[in-house]
Design a protein around this motif. Structure first.
Motif, PDB file in Angstrom:
ATOM      1  N   ALA A  58      25.860  11.105 -10.578  1.00 56.98           N
ATOM      2  CA  ALA A  58      25.621  12.426  -9.982  1.00 56.98           C
ATOM      3  C   ALA A  58      24.419  12.393  -9.051  1.00 56.98           C
ATOM      4  O   ALA A  58      24.436  12.974  -7.954  1.00 56.98           O
ATOM      5  CB  ALA A  58      25.409  13.467 -11.078  1.00 56.98           C
ATOM      6  N   GLY A  59      23.364  11.703  -9.470  1.00 58.54           N
ATOM      7  CA  GLY A  59      22.173  11.611  -8.631  1.00 58.54           C
ATOM      8  C   GLY A  59      22.463  10.919  -7.313  1.00 58.54           C
ATOM      9  O   GLY A  59      22.004  11.363  -6.245  1.00 58.54           O
ATOM     10  N   PHE A  60      23.227   9.842  -7.359  1.00 59.96           N
ATOM     11  CA  PHE A  60      23.538   9.122  -6.128  1.00 59.96           C
ATOM     12  C   PHE A  60      24.568   9.864  -5.270  1.00 59.96           C
ATOM     13  O   PHE A  60      24.550   9.752  -4.044  1.00 59.96           O
ATOM     14  CB  PHE A  60      24.006   7.705  -6.436  1.00 59.96           C
ATOM     15  N   LEU A  61      25.458  10.619  -5.900  1.00 55.40           N
ATOM     16  CA  LEU A  61      26.349  11.472  -5.123  1.00 55.40           C
ATOM     17  C   LEU A  61      25.532  12.490  -4.328  1.00 55.40           C
ATOM     18  O   LEU A  61      25.776  12.706  -3.128  1.00 55.40           O
ATOM     19  CB  LEU A  61      27.336  12.183  -6.042  1.00 55.40           C
ATOM     20  N   VAL A  89      16.386   9.126  -7.548  1.00 53.53           N
ATOM     21  CA  VAL A  89      15.130   9.717  -7.084  1.00 53.53           C
ATOM     22  C   VAL A  89      14.239   8.658  -6.447  1.00 53.53           C
ATOM     23  O   VAL A  89      13.591   8.904  -5.417  1.00 53.53           O
ATOM     24  CB  VAL A  89      14.409  10.419  -8.256  1.00 53.53           C
ATOM     25  N   LEU A  90      14.203   7.472  -7.026  1.00 58.87           N
ATOM     26  CA  LEU A  90      13.417   6.392  -6.426  1.00 58.87           C
ATOM     27  C   LEU A  90      13.937   6.057  -5.025  1.00 58.87           C
ATOM     28  O   LEU A  90      13.157   5.893  -4.080  1.00 58.87           O
ATOM     29  CB  LEU A  90      13.479   5.148  -7.315  1.00 58.87           C
ATOM     30  N   GLU A  91      15.254   5.944  -4.891  1.00 58.60           N
ATOM     31  CA  GLU A  91      15.833   5.653  -3.573  1.00 58.60           C
ATOM     32  C   GLU A  91      15.484   6.764  -2.583  1.00 58.60           C
ATOM     33  O   GLU A  91      15.114   6.494  -1.438  1.00 58.60           O
ATOM     34  CB  GLU A  91      17.346   5.491  -3.701  1.00 58.60           C
ATOM     35  N   GLY A 123       6.694  14.305 -15.147  1.00 61.05           N
ATOM     36  CA  GLY A 123       6.473  12.967 -14.613  1.00 61.05           C
ATOM     37  C   GLY A 123       7.550  11.966 -14.951  1.00 61.05           C
ATOM     38  O   GLY A 123       7.431  10.782 -14.605  1.00 61.05           O
ATOM     39  N   ALA A 124       8.645  12.390 -15.598  1.00 55.82           N
ATOM     40  CA  ALA A 124       9.687  11.453 -16.016  1.00 55.82           C
ATOM     41  C   ALA A 124      10.378  10.794 -14.828  1.00 55.82           C
ATOM     42  O   ALA A 124      10.935   9.701 -14.957  1.00 55.82           O
ATOM     43  CB  ALA A 124      10.719  12.170 -16.881  1.00 55.82           C
ATOM     44  N   LEU A 125      10.349  11.447 -13.674  1.00 56.71           N
ATOM     45  CA  LEU A 125      11.019  10.901 -12.495  1.00 56.71           C
ATOM     46  C   LEU A 125      10.037  10.261 -11.525  1.00 56.71           C
ATOM     47  O   LEU A 125      10.392   9.947 -10.391  1.00 56.71           O
ATOM     48  CB  LEU A 125      11.797  12.016 -11.784  1.00 56.71           C
ATOM     49  N   ALA A 154      10.992  23.312   0.612  1.00 56.92           N
ATOM     50  CA  ALA A 154      10.109  22.941   1.720  1.00 56.92           C
ATOM     51  C   ALA A 154       9.545  21.545   1.522  1.00 56.92           C
ATOM     52  O   ALA A 154       9.480  20.742   2.465  1.00 56.92           O
ATOM     53  CB  ALA A 154       8.973  23.952   1.849  1.00 56.92           C
ATOM     54  N   ALA A 155       9.157  21.211   0.295  1.00 57.46           N
ATOM     55  CA  ALA A 155       8.625  19.876   0.018  1.00 57.46           C
ATOM     56  C   ALA A 155       9.696  18.818   0.224  1.00 57.46           C
ATOM     57  O   ALA A 155       9.426  17.728   0.744  1.00 57.46           O
ATOM     58  CB  ALA A 155       8.075  19.816  -1.398  1.00 57.46           C
ATOM     59  N   ALA A 156      10.937  19.110  -0.170  1.00 55.00           N
ATOM     60  CA  ALA A 156      12.026  18.154   0.022  1.00 55.00           C
ATOM     61  C   ALA A 156      12.292  17.927   1.508  1.00 55.00           C
ATOM     62  O   ALA A 156      12.469  16.790   1.959  1.00 55.00           O
ATOM     63  CB  ALA A 156      13.292  18.653  -0.672  1.00 55.00           C
ATOM     64  N   ARG A 157      12.306  18.987   2.279  1.00 56.31           N
ATOM     65  CA  ARG A 157      12.544  18.855   3.721  1.00 56.31           C
ATOM     66  C   ARG A 157      11.442  18.045   4.400  1.00 56.31           C
ATOM     67  O   ARG A 157      11.678  17.407   5.421  1.00 56.31           O
ATOM     68  CB  ARG A 157      12.606  20.242   4.364  1.00 56.31           C
ATOM     69  N   ASP A 158      10.264  18.086   3.842  1.00 54.44           N
ATOM     70  CA  ASP A 158       9.133  17.403   4.467  1.00 54.44           C
ATOM     71  C   ASP A 158       9.036  15.936   4.080  1.00 54.44           C
ATOM     72  O   ASP A 158       8.031  15.289   4.360  1.00 54.44           O
ATOM     73  CB  ASP A 158       7.817  18.113   4.120  1.00 54.44           C
ATOM     74  N   GLY A 159      10.066  15.408   3.394  1.00 54.33           N
ATOM     75  CA  GLY A 159       9.999  13.961   3.257  1.00 54.33           C
ATOM     76  C   GLY A 159      10.406  13.339   1.959  1.00 54.33           C
ATOM     77  O   GLY A 159      10.000  12.227   1.662  1.00 54.33           O
ATOM     78  N   GLY A 160      11.232  13.975   1.145  1.00 55.14           N
ATOM     79  CA  GLY A 160      11.680  13.238  -0.019  1.00 55.14           C
ATOM     80  C   GLY A 160      11.990  14.101  -1.211  1.00 55.14           C
ATOM     81  O   GLY A 160      12.067  15.324  -1.117  1.00 55.14           O
ATOM     82  N   PRO A 161      12.162  13.460  -2.374  1.00 53.88           N
ATOM     83  CA  PRO A 161      12.660  14.173  -3.546  1.00 53.88           C
ATOM     84  C   PRO A 161      11.598  15.059  -4.196  1.00 53.88           C
ATOM     85  O   PRO A 161      10.398  14.843  -4.058  1.00 53.88           O
ATOM     86  CB  PRO A 161      13.065  13.041  -4.489  1.00 53.88           C
TER      87      PRO A 161
END
Length: 544
Positions: A58-61, A89-91, A123-125, A154-161
């Motif tokens: 699901a995460g990779f989808l 999430v790492l990817e 912090g699990a991810l 907004a944080a996701a749009r600015d560069g990641g998970p």
């Protein structure tokens, strides 16, 4: 209405208002409030819901759906379900993909009390966790919930998970009734808080970059690539690129850089690197031996594994640049010589090798389609042997370059981009065979998965551990043969399977994508190391 239902409905509504069009759901008990709210939103046509039973898939989808730069949420229940999102999430973190991990949690009173499926999720991810408070039946919470969703998007749009953690108290199923305050959002379906992207720093002057400059494009954003390619075109700089980056003017750059030390006429005085160029050891050797290395990135964690960067900036300022026509001509001649050498060599080699398959796949792709490349050998085979296709979207999980989740990422890409072909090895395919688990209520994309099956880890044959002196241990701990019947595996999932015995059969299967299907090509690993040695020798001789 109970507090968990109220909170879940508000969260889903605000996600939609912030432009989230896709949500991937893995079922569970603790995330039931979100599941009901997401189902209602999907039925109303406000978003598209994708349901998968395996949280890692699901995460990779979700990652594949977000590769175009639009934020996508994936939600799951508490406990080990959350940990299964970590690879995706790492990817996303290392490739700047806007993934929102929306995880359900137990309320604080159940932590350290022996409650089922209760772990510390903060912090699990590997991210700073944005926690929502436990919903309570009182006024003043609607604005808080909506504001935190806006911060996450907004944080996701600015560069990641982003990790958004939501503890739910029972009851977890919907109930009717009033709430302590109105739960509406802003008028006209606007977000609660409208945010602008963070501004980039001022462009860096490029006066330290002379006419013998080489541009290397790694895994980077399209805007960064376009600006640097425009500058390179004006300045007469050759552009080398990994398969996932557009804009290359030198088609066989990796071949030239991996065939040995560059001849003097091709040796640059400066290199401009855009994004993360991690695919080729030849590129890293080049960066380690070039006096001026300018990295273009907006990230504070600039890519520089050889610690050779002399300049780092978010962009380069255009300006007047001296042009050395002989410099660009030399690279063009070397590029053609390398391409001719590889084509001639492969014409004499028995089919199939990974390079044969890569060339056949790329050549057969319909214009306007998408190509997903698995890690290890397939992406390198395309880089070495397949002429680029500017009319095809190419994607790969190059953030941390793992083999996990590739089937699911390709499915997500196909759902968003349309007809897609994925090229991957057998171990990569088997590692995410759960990606083929698509329920009867889920939309199926047009995806053809080409599996180069050499019964094990062919990439290791090309590395140091594949040298003859390690032959006694190689096959068991690196080669890892598995003997899996891919046709039977596909049949168990109800996925059509075809065994392509020739390049013509392979090309024919790629040109007619229909639903999710697997095309298997069987190859041998035995001669792989020797083939790559021949390729490097042929290219080196051709450009002397």
């Amino acid at each position: 209405m109970n507090p968990s239902t109220a909170q879940a409905r508000v969260l889903v509504d605000e996600l939609v208002r912030n432009g989230v069009r896709h949500v991937v759901l893995s079922p569970g008990s603790r995330n039931a409030p979100l599941s009901f709210a997401l189902h209602d939103a999907a039925v109303a046509g406000r978003l598209e819901l994708h349901v998968r039973i395996d949280e890692r898939s699901a995460g990779f989808l979700a990652l594949g759906l977000a590769l175009d730069g639009s934020p996508v949420a994936v939600t799951c229940t508490s406990g080990t379900a959350v940990a299964n999102l970590h690879p995706a999430v790492l990817e996303a973190a290392h490739s700047g993909v806007p993934l929102i991990a929306l995880t359900a949690d137990r309320p604080v009173e159940l932590h350290r009390a022996g409650a089922s499926q209760t772990v510390r999720q903060d912090g699990a991810l590997g991210l700073e966790t944005l926690h929502l408070p436990v919903a309570e039946r009182r006024a003043g919470q609607n604005a808080l919930w909506r504001s935190l969703v806006c911060r996450a998007v907004a944080a996701a749009r600015d560069g990641g998970p982003v990790h958004l953690n939501v503890p739910f108290r029972e009851p977890l199923t919907p109930e009717g009734g009033d709430w302590a305050e109105p739960l509406e959002g802003r008028p006209f379906d606007q977000p609660w808080t409208r945010t602008a992207p963070r501004s980039a720093t001022a462009p860096h002057p490029a006066d330290h970059l002379g006419p013998r400059t080489l541009v290397v494009l790694g895994d980077a954003g399209a805007a960064d690539v376009e600006a640097v390619c425009d500058l390179a075109a004006r300045a007469g700089w050759p552009v080398l690129a990994e398969p996932t980056a557009p804009g290359r003017t030198v088609q066989h750059g990796s071949l030239l850089l991996n065939a040995g030390p560059l001849v003097e006429r091709l040796r640059p005085d400066a290199v401009v690197v855009v994004g993360r160029a991690t695919l080729s050891r030849g590129v890293q050797a080049l960066l380690g031996s070039t006096p001026v290395v300018h990295v273009v990135t907006a990230s504070a964690d600039w890519p520089d594994p050889k610690f050779s960067a002399t300049h780092v900036s978010a962009s380069l300022a255009p300006g007047a640049h001296e042009v050395d026509d002989e410099w660009l001509t030399a690279w063009r001649h070397a590029d053609k010589a390398a391409g001719d050498a590889v084509a001639a060599l492969l014409a004499d080699e028995p089919w199939p090798t990974g390079m044969h398959v890569a060339r056949a796949v790329v050549e057969a792709l319909p214009p306007g389609s998408a190509l997903f490349l698995g890690s290890s050998n397939p992406v390198r085979d395309v880089d070495f042997a397949a002429p680029p296709r500017p009319d095809v979207v190419v994607r790969a999980n190059r953030g941390v370059a793992g083999i996990d989740g590739s089937v699911s990422t390709a499915i997500g890409l196909a759902l968003e981009c349309g007809p897609t072909t994925a090229l991957m090895g057998d171990l990569t395919f088997l590692h995410d065979s759960n990606g083929l688990l698509i329920g009867p209520h889920e939309r199926r994309p047009d995806l053809t998965v080409v599996v180069l099956n050499d019964d094990g880890g062919g990439i290791f044959a090309l590395l140091e551990q594949g040298a003859p002196e390690h032959a006694d241990s190689f096959e068991r701990v690196f080669g890892t043969p598995h003997g899996t019947d891919l046709a039977a595996l596909c049949a168990a999932h109800g996925v059509p399977h075809v065994l392509a015995g020739s390049a013509e059969e392979l090309r024919s299967e790629i040109t007619r994508p229909s639903g999710v299907r697997v095309v298997e090509v069987r190859a041998e690993r035995a001669g792989l190391r020797e083939l790559h040695k021949k390729v490097k020798t042929a290219v080196s001789s051709a450009v002397q």
